[in-house]
Design a protein around this motif. Structure first.
Motif, PDB file in Angstrom:
ATOM      1  N   PHE A   9      19.391  -3.172  99.827  1.00 19.23           N
ATOM      2  CA  PHE A   9      19.830  -2.692  98.516  1.00 19.23           C
ATOM      3  C   PHE A   9      18.791  -1.738  97.935  1.00 19.23           C
ATOM      4  N   GLN A  10      19.244  -0.962  96.962  1.00 20.46           N
ATOM      5  CA  GLN A  10      18.397   0.025  96.305  1.00 20.46           C
ATOM      6  C   GLN A  10      17.984  -0.490  94.934  1.00 20.46           C
ATOM      7  N   THR A  11      16.723  -0.233  94.547  1.00 24.59           N
ATOM      8  CA  THR A  11      16.248  -0.657  93.235  1.00 24.59           C
ATOM      9  C   THR A  11      15.118   0.272  92.802  1.00 24.59           C
ATOM     10  N   SER A  12      14.501  -0.049  91.666  1.00 22.94           N
ATOM     11  CA  SER A  12      13.356   0.716  91.169  1.00 22.94           C
ATOM     12  C   SER A  12      12.228  -0.253  90.869  1.00 22.94           C
ATOM     13  N   LEU A  13      11.017   0.100  91.321  1.00 16.42           N
ATOM     14  CA  LEU A  13       9.857  -0.765  91.130  1.00 16.42           C
ATOM     15  C   LEU A  13       8.610   0.094  91.016  1.00 16.42           C
ATOM     16  N   PHE A  14       7.806  -0.179  89.982  1.00 16.02           N
ATOM     17  CA  PHE A  14       6.558   0.578  89.761  1.00 16.02           C
ATOM     18  C   PHE A  14       6.818   2.074  89.654  1.00 16.02           C
ATOM     19  N   GLY A  15       7.967   2.447  89.065  1.00 13.56           N
ATOM     20  CA  GLY A  15       8.270   3.861  88.888  1.00 13.56           C
ATOM     21  C   GLY A  15       8.757   4.559  90.138  1.00 13.56           C
ATOM     22  N   GLU A  16       9.099   3.793  91.187  1.00 11.93           N
ATOM     23  CA  GLU A  16       9.557   4.380  92.443  1.00 11.93           C
ATOM     24  C   GLU A  16      10.974   3.917  92.747  1.00 11.93           C
ATOM     25  N   ASN A  17      11.797   4.812  93.322  1.00  7.84           N
ATOM     26  CA  ASN A  17      13.091   4.417  93.867  1.00  7.84           C
ATOM     27  C   ASN A  17      12.868   3.824  95.251  1.00  7.84           C
ATOM     28  N   LEU A  18      13.369   2.610  95.461  1.00  5.68           N
ATOM     29  CA  LEU A  18      13.081   1.896  96.692  1.00  5.68           C
ATOM     30  C   LEU A  18      14.351   1.412  97.366  1.00  5.68           C
ATOM     31  N   LEU A  19      14.282   1.337  98.695  1.00  6.97           N
ATOM     32  CA  LEU A  19      15.256   0.601  99.480  1.00  6.97           C
ATOM     33  C   LEU A  19      14.597  -0.692  99.929  1.00  6.97           C
ATOM     34  N   VAL A  20      15.229  -1.812  99.669  1.00  6.46           N
ATOM     35  CA  VAL A  20      14.665  -3.110 100.026  1.00  6.46           C
ATOM     36  C   VAL A  20      15.374  -3.642 101.261  1.00  6.46           C
ATOM     37  N   PHE A  21      14.615  -3.838 102.336  1.00  9.66           N
ATOM     38  CA  PHE A  21      15.133  -4.433 103.562  1.00  9.66           C
ATOM     39  C   PHE A  21      14.927  -5.936 103.485  1.00  9.66           C
ATOM     40  N   CYS A  22      15.976  -6.713 103.674  1.00  5.52           N
ATOM     41  CA  CYS A  22      15.909  -8.161 103.481  1.00  5.52           C
ATOM     42  C   CYS A  22      15.868  -8.895 104.824  1.00  5.52           C
ATOM     43  N   ALA A  24      13.666 -11.356 107.903  1.00 10.27           N
ATOM     44  CA  ALA A  24      12.580 -11.139 108.866  1.00 10.27           C
ATOM     45  C   ALA A  24      12.912 -10.046 109.875  1.00 10.27           C
ATOM     46  N   SER A  25      14.143 -10.025 110.374  1.00  9.21           N
ATOM     47  CA  SER A  25      14.499  -9.042 111.404  1.00  9.21           C
ATOM     48  C   SER A  25      14.441  -7.623 110.851  1.00  9.21           C
ATOM     49  N   ARG A  26      14.852  -7.445 109.600  1.00 13.52           N
ATOM     50  CA  ARG A  26      14.831  -6.108 109.011  1.00 13.52           C
ATOM     51  C   ARG A  26      13.408  -5.677 108.659  1.00 13.52           C
ATOM     52  N   ASN A  27      12.580  -6.629 108.234  1.00 13.67           N
ATOM     53  CA  ASN A  27      11.173  -6.311 107.993  1.00 13.67           C
ATOM     54  C   ASN A  27      10.473  -5.946 109.299  1.00 13.67           C
ATOM     55  N   LYS A  28      10.824  -6.653 110.368  1.00  8.34           N
ATOM     56  CA  LYS A  28      10.247  -6.327 111.679  1.00  8.34           C
ATOM     57  C   LYS A  28      10.635  -4.915 112.088  1.00  8.34           C
ATOM     58  N   LEU A  29      11.901  -4.534 111.827  1.00  7.07           N
ATOM     59  CA  LEU A  29      12.353  -3.184 112.139  1.00  7.07           C
ATOM     60  C   LEU A  29      11.535  -2.150 111.379  1.00  7.07           C
ATOM     61  N   MET A  30      11.287  -2.412 110.086  1.00  2.71           N
ATOM     62  CA  MET A  30      10.521  -1.475 109.270  1.00  2.71           C
ATOM     63  C   MET A  30       9.103  -1.304 109.810  1.00  2.71           C
ATOM     64  N   PHE A  31       8.432  -2.427 110.055  1.00  5.58           N
ATOM     65  CA  PHE A  31       7.032  -2.357 110.485  1.00  5.58           C
ATOM     66  C   PHE A  31       6.899  -1.779 111.894  1.00  5.58           C
ATOM     67  N   SER A  32       7.850  -2.073 112.759  1.00  3.74           N
ATOM     68  CA  SER A  32       7.769  -1.544 114.123  1.00  3.74           C
ATOM     69  C   SER A  32       8.184  -0.075 114.187  1.00  3.74           C
ATOM     70  N   SER A  33       8.844   0.411 113.121  1.00  3.81           N
ATOM     71  CA  SER A  33       9.282   1.808 113.100  1.00  3.81           C
ATOM     72  C   SER A  33       8.332   2.722 112.338  1.00  3.81           C
ATOM     73  N   ALA A  34       7.243   2.169 111.793  1.00  4.10           N
ATOM     74  CA  ALA A  34       6.313   2.983 111.011  1.00  4.10           C
ATOM     75  C   ALA A  34       5.786   4.135 111.858  1.00  4.10           C
ATOM     76  N   ASN A  35       5.836   5.335 111.274  1.00  6.90           N
ATOM     77  CA  ASN A  35       5.405   6.575 111.912  1.00  6.90           C
ATOM     78  C   ASN A  35       6.306   6.980 113.084  1.00  6.90           C
ATOM     79  N   LYS A  36       7.452   6.306 113.229  1.00  8.80           N
ATOM     80  CA  LYS A  36       8.449   6.713 114.219  1.00  8.80           C
ATOM     81  C   LYS A  36       9.691   7.207 113.482  1.00  8.80           C
ATOM     82  N   HIS A  37      10.349   6.273 112.793  1.00  6.72           N
ATOM     83  CA  HIS A  37      11.561   6.611 112.054  1.00  6.72           C
ATOM     84  C   HIS A  37      11.316   6.710 110.548  1.00  6.72           C
TER      85      HIS A  37
END
Length: 216
Positions: A9-22, A24-37
Protein backbone atom coordinates in the motif's frame (compact mmCIF):
# COMPACT_ATOMS: atom_id res chain seq x y z
CA UNK A 1 -2.04 -3.26 7.00
CA UNK A 2 -5.50 -3.79 8.49
CA UNK A 3 -6.71 -0.49 6.98
CA UNK A 4 -5.19 -0.78 3.52
CA UNK A 5 -3.60 -4.04 2.40
CA UNK A 6 -1.65 -7.01 3.72
CA UNK A 7 0.43 -7.03 0.53
CA UNK A 8 1.30 -3.51 -0.62
CA UNK A 9 0.00 0.00 0.00
CA UNK A 10 0.94 3.64 -0.46
CA UNK A 11 1.22 6.13 2.40
CA UNK A 12 3.12 9.21 3.59
CA UNK A 13 5.71 9.19 6.37
CA UNK A 14 8.27 11.81 7.46
CA UNK A 15 7.26 14.00 4.52
CA UNK A 16 7.89 11.24 1.97
CA UNK A 17 5.52 9.33 -0.32
CA UNK A 18 6.14 5.66 0.39
CA UNK A 19 5.20 2.23 -0.84
CA UNK A 20 4.99 -0.22 2.06
CA UNK A 21 5.83 -3.85 1.31
CA UNK A 22 4.16 -6.14 3.86
CA UNK A 23 5.32 -9.50 5.15
CA UNK A 24 8.65 -11.30 5.34
CA UNK A 25 8.70 -12.50 1.73
CA UNK A 26 8.10 -9.00 0.36
CA UNK A 27 10.72 -7.48 2.66
CA UNK A 28 13.16 -10.15 1.48
CA UNK A 29 12.38 -9.16 -2.12
CA UNK A 30 13.10 -5.51 -1.33
CA UNK A 31 16.40 -6.16 0.44
CA UNK A 32 17.62 -8.69 -2.12
CA UNK A 33 16.73 -6.29 -4.96
CA UNK A 34 18.64 -3.29 -3.57
CA UNK A 35 20.75 -1.69 -6.31
CA UNK A 36 19.22 -4.12 -8.84
CA UNK A 37 15.56 -3.21 -9.26
CA UNK A 38 15.37 -0.42 -6.68
CA UNK A 39 17.78 2.30 -5.60
CA UNK A 40 17.89 2.95 -1.84
CA UNK A 41 18.11 6.53 -0.60
CA UNK A 42 17.74 8.44 2.63
CA UNK A 43 14.44 10.18 3.42
CA UNK A 44 14.79 13.98 3.26
CA UNK A 45 14.57 14.26 7.06
CA UNK A 46 17.57 11.98 7.59
CA UNK A 47 19.61 13.58 4.79
CA UNK A 48 18.96 17.05 6.20
CA UNK A 49 19.60 16.10 9.82
CA UNK A 50 22.82 14.29 8.93
CA UNK A 51 23.90 17.19 6.71
CA UNK A 52 24.41 15.22 3.50
CA UNK A 53 24.64 17.99 0.88
CA UNK A 54 23.92 17.01 -2.71
CA UNK A 55 26.82 19.09 -4.05
CA UNK A 56 29.30 16.58 -2.63
CA UNK A 57 27.84 13.85 -4.81
CA UNK A 58 26.95 11.56 -1.91
CA UNK A 59 24.91 8.70 -3.37
CA UNK A 60 23.46 5.58 -1.81
CA UNK A 61 24.71 3.34 -4.64
CA UNK A 62 28.28 4.52 -3.96
CA UNK A 63 27.78 3.66 -0.30
CA UNK A 64 26.41 0.23 -1.18
CA UNK A 65 29.48 -0.51 -3.32
CA UNK A 66 31.75 0.59 -0.49
CA UNK A 67 29.94 -1.64 2.00
CA UNK A 68 30.05 -4.58 -0.39
CA UNK A 69 33.81 -4.10 -0.73
CA UNK A 70 34.78 -3.54 2.89
CA UNK A 71 32.18 -4.83 5.33
CA UNK A 72 32.58 -8.56 4.46
CA UNK A 73 36.35 -8.23 4.85
CA UNK A 74 36.01 -6.29 8.10
CA UNK A 75 33.46 -8.73 9.58
CA UNK A 76 34.97 -11.99 8.37
CA UNK A 77 35.34 -14.70 11.07
CA UNK A 78 39.05 -14.03 11.60
CA UNK A 79 38.35 -10.37 12.32
CA UNK A 80 35.41 -11.14 14.61
CA UNK A 81 37.60 -13.46 16.66
CA UNK A 82 39.81 -10.49 17.49
CA UNK A 83 36.83 -8.37 18.50
CA UNK A 84 35.09 -10.87 20.78
CA UNK A 85 37.42 -10.60 23.84
CA UNK A 86 37.08 -6.81 23.86
CA UNK A 87 33.31 -6.90 23.35
CA UNK A 88 33.06 -9.50 26.12
CA UNK A 89 35.01 -7.27 28.51
CA UNK A 90 32.80 -4.31 27.56
CA UNK A 91 29.67 -6.37 28.35
CA UNK A 92 31.04 -7.34 31.77
CA UNK A 93 32.09 -3.78 32.58
CA UNK A 94 28.71 -2.41 31.49
CA UNK A 95 26.81 -4.94 33.62
CA UNK A 96 28.99 -4.27 36.66
CA UNK A 97 28.61 -0.49 36.43
CA UNK A 98 25.07 0.00 35.15
CA UNK A 99 23.16 -3.15 36.14
CA UNK A 100 24.57 -5.06 39.13
CA UNK A 101 24.44 -2.26 41.76
CA UNK A 102 20.68 -1.75 41.27
CA UNK A 103 17.60 -3.76 42.21
CA UNK A 104 15.70 -2.33 39.25
CA UNK A 105 16.98 -1.13 35.88
CA UNK A 106 15.50 0.36 32.71
CA UNK A 107 16.61 -2.08 30.03
CA UNK A 108 15.99 -0.06 26.85
CA UNK A 109 18.15 3.03 27.64
CA UNK A 110 20.91 0.83 29.07
CA UNK A 111 20.88 -1.37 25.98
CA UNK A 112 21.13 1.73 23.78
CA UNK A 113 24.01 3.00 25.92
CA UNK A 114 25.92 -0.26 25.52
CA UNK A 115 25.17 -0.47 21.79
CA UNK A 116 26.54 3.03 21.21
CA UNK A 117 29.66 2.21 23.23
CA UNK A 118 30.36 -0.89 21.11
CA UNK A 119 29.59 1.02 17.92
CA UNK A 120 32.04 3.80 18.85
CA UNK A 121 34.75 1.25 19.47
CA UNK A 122 34.10 -0.77 16.28
CA UNK A 123 33.76 2.30 14.06
CA UNK A 124 36.45 4.65 15.32
CA UNK A 125 38.19 2.95 18.28
CA UNK A 126 36.77 5.35 20.89
CA UNK A 127 36.60 3.97 24.44
CA UNK A 128 36.61 7.17 26.49
CA UNK A 129 33.30 7.30 28.39
CA UNK A 130 32.97 11.08 28.13
CA UNK A 131 33.47 10.95 24.37
CA UNK A 132 30.98 8.08 24.03
CA UNK A 133 28.37 9.99 26.06
CA UNK A 134 28.84 12.98 23.76
CA UNK A 135 28.11 10.79 20.75
CA UNK A 136 25.12 9.24 22.53
CA UNK A 137 23.62 12.68 23.19
CA UNK A 138 24.17 13.72 19.57
CA UNK A 139 22.52 10.60 18.19
CA UNK A 140 19.65 10.93 20.66
CA UNK A 141 18.86 14.46 19.48
CA UNK A 142 19.28 13.43 15.84
CA UNK A 143 16.81 10.56 16.26
CA UNK A 144 14.20 12.83 17.79
CA UNK A 145 14.63 15.32 14.96
CA UNK A 146 14.35 12.72 12.21
CA UNK A 147 11.04 11.54 13.68
CA UNK A 148 9.63 15.08 13.95
CA UNK A 149 7.98 17.47 11.51
CA UNK A 150 10.38 18.92 8.92
CA UNK A 151 10.12 22.49 10.20
CA UNK A 152 13.53 24.18 10.14
CA UNK A 153 12.74 27.09 12.48
CA UNK A 154 14.81 28.05 15.48
CA UNK A 155 13.80 26.05 18.54
CA UNK A 156 12.08 23.19 16.71
CA UNK A 157 13.18 19.59 17.25
CA UNK A 158 14.15 19.28 13.59
CA UNK A 159 16.31 22.44 13.60
CA UNK A 160 18.12 21.16 16.70
CA UNK A 161 18.73 17.86 14.91
CA UNK A 162 20.26 19.68 11.92
CA UNK A 163 22.52 21.63 14.29
CA UNK A 164 23.58 18.46 16.12
CA UNK A 165 24.23 16.81 12.75
CA UNK A 166 26.80 19.51 12.02
CA UNK A 167 28.46 18.83 15.39
CA UNK A 168 28.52 15.11 14.56
CA UNK A 169 30.30 15.82 11.26
CA UNK A 170 32.84 17.99 13.07
CA UNK A 171 33.49 15.23 15.63
CA UNK A 172 34.07 12.60 12.94
CA UNK A 173 36.17 14.94 10.79
CA UNK A 174 38.52 15.56 13.71
CA UNK A 175 38.83 11.81 14.30
CA UNK A 176 39.42 11.10 10.59
CA UNK A 177 42.16 13.72 10.31
CA UNK A 178 43.90 12.47 13.44
CA UNK A 179 43.72 8.85 12.24
CA UNK A 180 45.09 9.76 8.81
CA UNK A 181 48.07 11.44 10.45
CA UNK A 182 48.65 8.35 12.60
CA UNK A 183 48.55 6.09 9.54
CA UNK A 184 50.84 8.37 7.51
CA UNK A 185 53.34 8.62 10.35
CA UNK A 186 52.83 4.95 11.31
CA UNK A 187 52.52 5.71 15.02
CA UNK A 188 52.18 2.29 16.62
CA UNK A 189 50.21 -0.70 15.27
CA UNK A 190 47.30 -0.09 12.91
CA UNK A 191 44.01 0.11 14.80
CA UNK A 192 41.43 -2.55 13.97
CA UNK A 193 38.39 -0.29 13.68
CA UNK A 194 36.28 0.31 10.57
CA UNK A 195 37.67 3.82 9.99
CA UNK A 196 41.27 2.59 9.72
CA UNK A 197 40.12 -0.22 7.43
CA UNK A 198 38.24 2.26 5.20
CA UNK A 199 41.19 4.64 4.99
CA UNK A 200 43.57 1.87 3.99
CA UNK A 201 41.15 0.34 1.47
CA UNK A 202 40.28 3.65 -0.21
CA UNK A 203 43.84 5.00 -0.30
CA UNK A 204 43.11 7.89 2.08
CA UNK A 205 40.01 9.36 0.41
CA UNK A 206 39.29 13.06 1.00
CA UNK A 207 38.14 13.83 4.55
CA UNK A 208 34.61 15.04 3.76
CA UNK A 209 33.80 12.11 1.50
CA UNK A 210 35.07 9.63 4.07
CA UNK A 211 33.13 11.45 6.79
CA UNK A 212 29.84 11.07 4.89
CA UNK A 213 30.39 7.37 4.30
CA UNK A 214 31.37 6.70 7.92
CA UNK A 215 28.31 8.49 9.31
CA UNK A 216 26.01 6.73 6.81
Amino acid sequence: MSNYSTDLFQTSLFGENLLVFCGASRNKLMFSSANKHVTPRWPRSISAALNFPSDRGFRQDDLAKLRALMIPEFLKPEALQRFLPIIDSMVKEHLEIAWSPYNEVKVLPLTKEYTIAVTCWVLVNIKDLEHINRFANLFGLLTKGVLSALIKLQGTTFSRAVREGKFLHEEFLAIIRERKMELLEKKGPTKEDLLSHMLLMTNHENDKGMNDKLIA
